[in-house]
Design a protein around this motif. Structure first.
Motif, mmCIF file in Angstrom:
data_model
loop_
_atom_site.group_PDB
_atom_site.id
_atom_site.type_symbol
_atom_site.label_atom_id
_atom_site.label_comp_id
_atom_site.label_asym_id
_atom_site.label_seq_id
_atom_site.Cartn_x
_atom_site.Cartn_y
_atom_site.Cartn_z
ATOM 1 N N SER A 289 0.808 -1.217 0.000
ATOM 2 C CA SER A 289 0.000 0.000 0.000
ATOM 3 C C SER A 289 0.845 1.274 0.000
ATOM 4 O O SER A 289 0.337 2.342 -0.321
ATOM 5 C CB SER A 289 -0.946 0.007 1.199
ATOM 6 N N ASN A 290 2.109 1.191 0.357
ATOM 7 C CA ASN A 290 2.966 2.378 0.439
ATOM 8 C C ASN A 290 4.007 2.470 -0.676
ATOM 9 O O ASN A 290 4.963 3.213 -0.550
ATOM 10 C CB ASN A 290 3.665 2.424 1.797
ATOM 11 N N LEU A 291 3.832 1.721 -1.742
ATOM 12 C CA LEU A 291 4.764 1.795 -2.862
ATOM 13 C C LEU A 291 4.637 3.141 -3.562
ATOM 14 O O LEU A 291 3.552 3.697 -3.665
ATOM 15 C CB LEU A 291 4.472 0.689 -3.881
ATOM 16 N N SER A 292 5.761 3.642 -4.029
ATOM 17 C CA SER A 292 5.723 4.843 -4.862
ATOM 18 C C SER A 292 6.608 4.609 -6.080
ATOM 19 O O SER A 292 7.620 3.928 -6.002
ATOM 20 C CB SER A 292 6.173 6.078 -4.080
ATOM 21 N N PHE A 293 6.200 5.173 -7.197
ATOM 22 C CA PHE A 293 6.909 5.000 -8.456
ATOM 23 C C PHE A 293 7.424 6.348 -8.916
ATOM 24 O O PHE A 293 6.865 7.381 -8.572
ATOM 25 C CB PHE A 293 5.962 4.415 -9.514
ATOM 26 N N GLY A 294 8.487 6.322 -9.709
ATOM 27 C CA GLY A 294 9.024 7.585 -10.188
ATOM 28 C C GLY A 294 9.901 7.411 -11.405
ATOM 29 O O GLY A 294 10.207 6.291 -11.831
ATOM 30 N N ALA A 295 10.315 8.516 -11.944
ATOM 31 C CA ALA A 295 11.227 8.553 -13.083
ATOM 32 C C ALA A 295 12.516 9.228 -12.638
ATOM 33 O O ALA A 295 12.522 10.027 -11.704
ATOM 34 C CB ALA A 295 10.602 9.322 -14.237
ATOM 35 N N SER A 296 13.601 8.872 -13.315
ATOM 36 C CA SER A 296 14.890 9.448 -12.933
ATOM 37 C C SER A 296 15.655 9.921 -14.157
ATOM 38 O O SER A 296 15.535 9.356 -15.236
ATOM 39 C CB SER A 296 15.723 8.418 -12.163
#
Length: 135
Positions: free
Chosen positions: A6-13
């Motif tokens: 439930s606490n996953l976060s996704f991003g770009a780098s």
């Protein structure tokens, strides 16, 4: 496990990395330096409820600029341009609200002409977070 999902976060780098290679005495090169500019993505997996410790696997692809220097002049090209695929399973520690420390093994696949080279390394970084928009 439900807490982690439930606490996953996704991003770009976007990263600019400099690498210096430690060469042995048998190498024909005096030095070897790389500059890698890459774009990628990551998922941040918190390892505790306060999100102080987290695991962040990152995969990116980019341009590799290689600068070899030979011990003897054999007319080696002083500059190479290739591409690279980079895998970094990072372990992160939040030191303060603005400072994050990362420790990670680094695996790089470099694509040169018709060959693929494998590089294994170790990385350490400190990140300073700053707001892009002030309210």
């Amino acid at each position: 496990l439900p807490f982690l999902v439930s606490n996953l976060s996704f991003g770009a780098s976007f990263e600019a990395d400099y690498k210096y290679f430690f060469l042995d005495d048998t190498s024909s090169l005096k030095s070897l330096n790389d500059l890698v500019l890459s774009l990628g993505g990551f998922v941040n997996i918190p390892l505790d409820k306060k999100n102080i410790f987290s695991f962040q696997p990152d995969i990116s692809y980019g341009a590799l600029f290689r600068f070899p220097e030979e011990k003897k002049n054999t007319n080696l090209n002083p500059f190479y341009f290739d591409s690279a695929l980079i895998l970094k399973p990072q372990f992160r520690c939040l030191i303060s609200k603005k400072i994050v420390l990362n420790v990670y093994p680094l695996y790089t696949l470099t694509f040169e002409n018709n060959s693929i080279f494998h590089e294994l390394g170790f990385g350490f970084s400190a990140l300073w977070k700053f707001p892009l928009i002030k309210k």
